[in-house]
Design an enzyme around this catalytic site. Sequence first.
Site, PDB file in Angstrom:
ATOM      1  N   GLY A  98    -122.496  54.178  33.026  1.00  0.00           N
ATOM      2  CA  GLY A  98    -121.673  54.899  33.987  1.00  0.00           C
ATOM      3  C   GLY A  98    -122.363  56.133  34.526  1.00  0.00           C
ATOM      4  O   GLY A  98    -123.553  56.364  34.279  1.00  0.00           O
ATOM      5  N   GLY A 124    -119.130  51.064  35.204  1.00  0.00           N
ATOM      6  CA  GLY A 124    -120.572  51.272  35.055  1.00  0.00           C
ATOM      7  C   GLY A 124    -121.364  50.279  35.888  1.00  0.00           C
ATOM      8  O   GLY A 124    -120.851  49.232  36.288  1.00  0.00           O
ATOM      9  N   ASP A 144    -117.203  45.165  25.479  1.00  0.00           N
ATOM     10  CA  ASP A 144    -116.018  45.998  25.671  1.00  0.00           C
ATOM     11  C   ASP A 144    -115.649  46.630  24.342  1.00  0.00           C
ATOM     12  O   ASP A 144    -115.490  45.929  23.338  1.00  0.00           O
ATOM     13  CB  ASP A 144    -114.859  45.133  26.187  1.00  0.00           C
ATOM     14  CG  ASP A 144    -113.728  45.966  26.754  1.00  0.00           C
ATOM     15  OD1 ASP A 144    -113.404  47.004  26.144  1.00  0.00           O
ATOM     16  OD2 ASP A 144    -113.164  45.578  27.799  1.00  0.00           O
ATOM     17  N   THR A 178    -108.738  51.359  26.005  1.00  0.00           N
ATOM     18  CA  THR A 178    -110.103  51.871  25.825  1.00  0.00           C
ATOM     19  C   THR A 178    -110.101  53.177  25.048  1.00  0.00           C
ATOM     20  O   THR A 178    -110.930  53.389  24.158  1.00  0.00           O
ATOM     21  CB  THR A 178    -110.781  52.067  27.192  1.00  0.00           C
ATOM     22  OG1 THR A 178    -110.816  50.822  27.881  1.00  0.00           O
ATOM     23  CG2 THR A 178    -112.204  52.580  27.024  1.00  0.00           C
ATOM     24  N   TYR A 231    -104.515  58.300  31.216  1.00  0.00           N
ATOM     25  CA  TYR A 231    -105.801  58.936  30.931  1.00  0.00           C
ATOM     26  C   TYR A 231    -105.612  60.199  30.103  1.00  0.00           C
ATOM     27  O   TYR A 231    -106.242  60.372  29.050  1.00  0.00           O
ATOM     28  CB  TYR A 231    -106.514  59.255  32.249  1.00  0.00           C
ATOM     29  CG  TYR A 231    -107.878  59.876  32.082  1.00  0.00           C
ATOM     30  CD1 TYR A 231    -108.924  59.150  31.511  1.00  0.00           C
ATOM     31  CD2 TYR A 231    -108.131  61.177  32.512  1.00  0.00           C
ATOM     32  CE1 TYR A 231    -110.183  59.714  31.361  1.00  0.00           C
ATOM     33  CE2 TYR A 231    -109.385  61.743  32.371  1.00  0.00           C
ATOM     34  CZ  TYR A 231    -110.406  61.013  31.797  1.00  0.00           C
ATOM     35  OH  TYR A 231    -111.647  61.576  31.646  1.00  0.00           O
ATOM     36  N   GLN A 248    -109.468  62.250   6.673  1.00  0.00           N
ATOM     37  CA  GLN A 248    -109.179  61.221   5.672  1.00  0.00           C
ATOM     38  C   GLN A 248    -110.415  60.466   5.212  1.00  0.00           C
ATOM     39  O   GLN A 248    -110.541  60.143   4.030  1.00  0.00           O
ATOM     40  CB  GLN A 248    -108.149  60.231   6.234  1.00  0.00           C
ATOM     41  CG  GLN A 248    -107.729  59.158   5.224  1.00  0.00           C
ATOM     42  CD  GLN A 248    -106.584  58.313   5.747  1.00  0.00           C
ATOM     43  OE1 GLN A 248    -105.684  58.817   6.409  1.00  0.00           O
ATOM     44  NE2 GLN A 248    -106.615  57.024   5.441  1.00  0.00           N
TER      45      GLN A 248
END
Length: 420
Positions: A98, A124, A144, A178, A231, A248
């Site tokens: 990208g 990208g 992905d 994503t 977003y 954690q």
Amino acid sequence: MVSKALLRLVSAVNRRRMKLLLGIALLAYVASVWGNFVNMRSIQENGELKIESKIEEMVEPLREKIRDLEKSFTQKYPPVKFLSEKDRKRILITGGAGFVGSHLTDKLMMDGHEVTVVDNFFTGRKRNVEHWIGHENFELINHDVVEPLYIEVDQIYHLASPASPPNYMYNPIKTLKTNTIGTLNMLGLAKRVGARLLLASTSEVYGDPEVHPQSEDYWGHVNPIGPRACYDEGKRVAETMCYAYMKQEGVEVRVARIFNTFGPRMHMNDGRVVSNFILQALQGEPLTVYGSGSQTRAFQYVSDLVNGLVALMNSNVSSPVNLGNPEEHTILEFAQLIKNLVGSGSEIQFLSEAQDDPQKRKPDIKKAKLMLGWEPVVPLEEGLNKAIHYFRKELEYQANNQYIPKPKPARIKKGRTRHS
């Protein structure tokens, strides 16, 4: 008696004369043959010289081409620093093809590291990193991040996410996946291999801020169901995941809150204010300003951001850090500046104000200065001139009937895309 003696004498003389004549004739013949041989040899040598000269004339262009090829092979890749095995890191960049990711790839490759770029090419482009394809330190994987990835790395720069309004509004569910599932997978990878992870978060976590400028301890003012919530909230959840894994599971995390960034390799039609204004100015179209144009933004050049990301990754700072340029401009001032730099006669067109458009956006970068020794160094006009040059080339590329991937338009029922 006397006559016989004379006859014998004459006969002997004649024989000697004949032998002499034969000898002379033989010498003449040998001389003739030798002369012809020497002459032929001279002709042959001259011929050979001419042939050799002709061959040389024909071969020289081939030699020149070979030299050019050898030169191109040695200059195929940008200069890469040599690092010892101990200093060289194996680095994964998600979203590395990208806009920002490809510049980060360049930086880390030239620093001598082994870089693996993972991208699903939703936004990208392969040509952003194609100049590294084939290099022994580089690998490009079509993947992905919502699916698990199994790879051995030392550092993970997690940049994968649509970042411009038309892209994440076009597919809000994909954007959420994503930033949530993708981040979860990268944190899981970091846990398995003991890698450090840097999350590319955003200034959008501050929403439409009520505090100005915005420092890292500000919690934000965000609309969780607005057109950009996929977003904004996706990044907020991603930050929460990072710190949950750190507490954690002991995963080393770094979080960069990135403010408005511009530069070469931006999509031409990605809906951000810089690309919109430059493209409109270059094409002689009106520069569209939403509202009065009094909204403020602070823009940093992409190389400054990349340097900040690398500095943060290699620091001991685990809390969020703002990376942006504190030099603030109104949208109207910015439109006028781009008009002047392009030399465009475009008018400025005012449209109705966009939904959830932050009125002010400016980073407080005291923390980055103090803890990373980082601040932007590229002047705004210098960066804009580079971006304008890039966009001119992109328009030429398009005019030559070459395909340029364009983001699909946002599907918005209410409001408009806002200044980003």
